[in-house]
Design a protein around this motif. Structure first.
Motif, PDB file in Angstrom:
ATOM      1  N   SER A  13       0.835  -1.198   0.000  1.00 41.06           N
ATOM      2  CA  SER A  13       0.000   0.000   0.000  1.00 41.06           C
ATOM      3  C   SER A  13       0.872   1.251   0.000  1.00 41.06           C
ATOM      4  O   SER A  13       2.069   1.199   0.299  1.00 41.06           O
ATOM      5  CB  SER A  13      -0.918   0.005   1.228  1.00 41.06           C
ATOM      6  OG  SER A  13      -0.136   0.141   2.405  1.00 41.06           O
ATOM      7  N   PHE A  14       0.258   2.381  -0.346  1.00 41.41           N
ATOM      8  CA  PHE A  14       1.001   3.648  -0.407  1.00 41.41           C
ATOM      9  C   PHE A  14       1.575   4.010   0.963  1.00 41.41           C
ATOM     10  O   PHE A  14       2.747   4.370   1.081  1.00 41.41           O
ATOM     11  CB  PHE A  14       0.075   4.762  -0.904  1.00 41.41           C
ATOM     12  CG  PHE A  14       0.715   6.119  -0.886  1.00 41.41           C
ATOM     13  CD1 PHE A  14       1.716   6.450  -1.784  1.00 41.41           C
ATOM     14  CD2 PHE A  14       0.328   7.060   0.056  1.00 41.41           C
ATOM     15  CE1 PHE A  14       2.318   7.701  -1.758  1.00 41.41           C
ATOM     16  CE2 PHE A  14       0.924   8.315   0.098  1.00 41.41           C
ATOM     17  CZ  PHE A  14       1.920   8.636  -0.814  1.00 41.41           C
ATOM     18  N   GLY A  90      -1.252   8.138 -11.556  1.00 38.90           N
ATOM     19  CA  GLY A  90      -0.900   7.428 -12.784  1.00 38.90           C
ATOM     20  C   GLY A  90      -0.440   6.024 -12.505  1.00 38.90           C
ATOM     21  O   GLY A  90      -1.142   5.245 -11.835  1.00 38.90           O
ATOM     22  N   PRO A  91       0.754   5.653 -12.984  1.00 43.55           N
ATOM     23  CA  PRO A  91       1.274   4.280 -12.763  1.00 43.55           C
ATOM     24  C   PRO A  91       1.535   4.010 -11.291  1.00 43.55           C
ATOM     25  O   PRO A  91       1.824   4.915 -10.521  1.00 43.55           O
ATOM     26  CB  PRO A  91       2.590   4.280 -13.571  1.00 43.55           C
ATOM     27  CG  PRO A  91       2.981   5.725 -13.682  1.00 43.55           C
ATOM     28  CD  PRO A  91       1.701   6.490 -13.736  1.00 43.55           C
ATOM     29  N   ASN A  92       1.413   2.749 -10.921  1.00 39.91           N
ATOM     30  CA  ASN A  92       1.591   2.390  -9.507  1.00 39.91           C
ATOM     31  C   ASN A  92       2.545   1.210  -9.321  1.00 39.91           C
ATOM     32  O   ASN A  92       2.479   0.506  -8.320  1.00 39.91           O
ATOM     33  CB  ASN A  92       0.231   2.061  -8.866  1.00 39.91           C
ATOM     34  CG  ASN A  92      -0.467   0.919  -9.579  1.00 39.91           C
ATOM     35  OD1 ASN A  92       0.020   0.412 -10.582  1.00 39.91           O
ATOM     36  ND2 ASN A  92      -1.618   0.516  -9.067  1.00 39.91           N
ATOM     37  N   LYS A  93       3.440   1.010 -10.275  1.00 34.61           N
ATOM     38  CA  LYS A  93       4.431  -0.057 -10.180  1.00 34.61           C
ATOM     39  C   LYS A  93       5.813   0.541  -9.929  1.00 34.61           C
ATOM     40  O   LYS A  93       6.271   1.386 -10.696  1.00 34.61           O
ATOM     41  CB  LYS A  93       4.454  -0.898 -11.464  1.00 34.61           C
ATOM     42  CG  LYS A  93       3.204  -1.748 -11.655  1.00 34.61           C
ATOM     43  CD  LYS A  93       3.345  -2.649 -12.868  1.00 34.61           C
ATOM     44  CE  LYS A  93       2.106  -3.533 -13.025  1.00 34.61           C
ATOM     45  NZ  LYS A  93       2.218  -4.437 -14.210  1.00 34.61           N
ATOM     46  N   ILE A  94       6.448   0.091  -8.850  1.00 34.33           N
ATOM     47  CA  ILE A  94       7.770   0.593  -8.485  1.00 34.33           C
ATOM     48  C   ILE A  94       8.832  -0.330  -9.072  1.00 34.33           C
ATOM     49  O   ILE A  94       8.871  -1.525  -8.754  1.00 34.33           O
ATOM     50  CB  ILE A  94       7.938   0.669  -6.953  1.00 34.33           C
ATOM     51  CG1 ILE A  94       6.963   1.693  -6.385  1.00 34.33           C
ATOM     52  CG2 ILE A  94       9.361   1.043  -6.572  1.00 34.33           C
ATOM     53  CD1 ILE A  94       7.028   1.824  -4.888  1.00 34.33           C
ATOM     54  N   SER A 108       4.826   9.931  -9.202  1.00 29.37           N
ATOM     55  CA  SER A 108       3.961  11.066  -8.896  1.00 29.37           C
ATOM     56  C   SER A 108       3.584  11.817 -10.169  1.00 29.37           C
ATOM     57  O   SER A 108       4.398  11.996 -11.078  1.00 29.37           O
ATOM     58  CB  SER A 108       4.667  12.022  -7.924  1.00 29.37           C
ATOM     59  OG  SER A 108       3.883  13.171  -7.716  1.00 29.37           O
ATOM     60  N   CYS A 109       2.306  12.276 -10.210  1.00 31.56           N
ATOM     61  CA  CYS A 109       1.855  13.100 -11.340  1.00 31.56           C
ATOM     62  C   CYS A 109       1.946  14.587 -10.996  1.00 31.56           C
ATOM     63  O   CYS A 109       1.520  15.440 -11.777  1.00 31.56           O
ATOM     64  CB  CYS A 109       0.437  12.727 -11.743  1.00 31.56           C
ATOM     65  SG  CYS A 109      -0.758  12.716 -10.392  1.00 31.56           S
TER      66      CYS A 109
END
Length: 234
Positions: A13-14, A90-94, A108-109
């Motif tokens: 999670s964030f 936006g994207p959420n893959k690290i 981050s956008c």
């Protein structure tokens, strides 16, 4: 981090990602500060041996450790709070082994230019200044060692700081490569590999490096090597 490596498609999670980054950053900052204090300890032991026990007393050790912990926590609370103010839409893959600063900012956008400049400045402050203090300490140490007339005395003096010097070289070398070299100067896979050195390899090697001067440790290593050779022959 180890759990995420073992799972094929790890999910975090964030808030957990930011918490992971916070503890990682606190540990990294604390190690920079403690390595600096240790270089001062080595400087006193070699350059000021008669004043060592007077200056490097119990109270001084407690104060420096407490100050290092407080400073590293305070600075990284500020860093972490700035990340919470960013928008992630936006994207959420690290693309990394763990939640490091640069991979988080890439997701981050929001406009992260000002934050990146501020954070890079803080990283430079926490890495460059301690490194300069360590370098100056070792310049004095080397000058003092070369002034010792006997070879045995020089070897004995150098052996007292060789372990610390090895750890400093590995740790600061990888930090400079990952955080202070411009992103165009190396591939992202190289940065990820280098990050493994100071997050996993250095902590793994620390107990071994600092134990190299221990006679019992050397004796155990010799026994282990001879036992391995005897097994291989059979």
């Amino acid at each position: 981090m180890l759990r995420d490596v073992l799972i094929e498609e790890p999910v975090i999670s964030f808030s957990d990602c930011i918490i992971q980054f916070y503890f990682f950053a606190v540990s990294g900052t604390l190690e920079c500060l403690l390595l600096t204090v240790m270089s001062y300890d080595r400087y006193l032991a070699i350059c000021k041996p008669l004043h060592y026990h007077l200056l490097m007393n119990h109270r001084f050790c407690w104060v420096t450790v407490f100050t290092s912990w407080t400073l590293s926590n305070f600075l990284n609370i500020i860093t972490t709070s700035t990340i919470f103010q960013l928008q992630f839409c936006g994207p959420n893959k690290i693309d990394h082994f763990f939640c490091d600063l640069i991979p988080i900012l890439k997701l981050s956008c929001s406009d992260t230019t000002i934050i990146q400049i501020a954070l890079k400045s803080m990283i430079a402050l926490l890495v460059v200044i301690p490194f300069c203090i360590v370098s100056v300490s070792y310049i004095y140490i080397l000058v003092t060692i070369f002034e010792i007339p006997s070879n045995i005395g020089r070897k004995r003096a150098f052996s007292t700081c060789s372990s610390h010097l090895t750890v400093v070289s590995i740790y600061y070398g990888t930090l400079f490569c990952v955080y202070l070299i411009p992103s165009g100067g190396q591939s992202w896979n190289t940065s990820k590999f280098l990050s493994l050195l100071y997050t996993m390899v250095t902590p793994l090697m620390n107990p071994i490096i600092y134990s190299l001067r221990n006679k019992d440790f050397k004796k155990s290593v010799r026994k282990l090597i001879s036992f391995s050779f005897s097994l291989a022959q059979h």
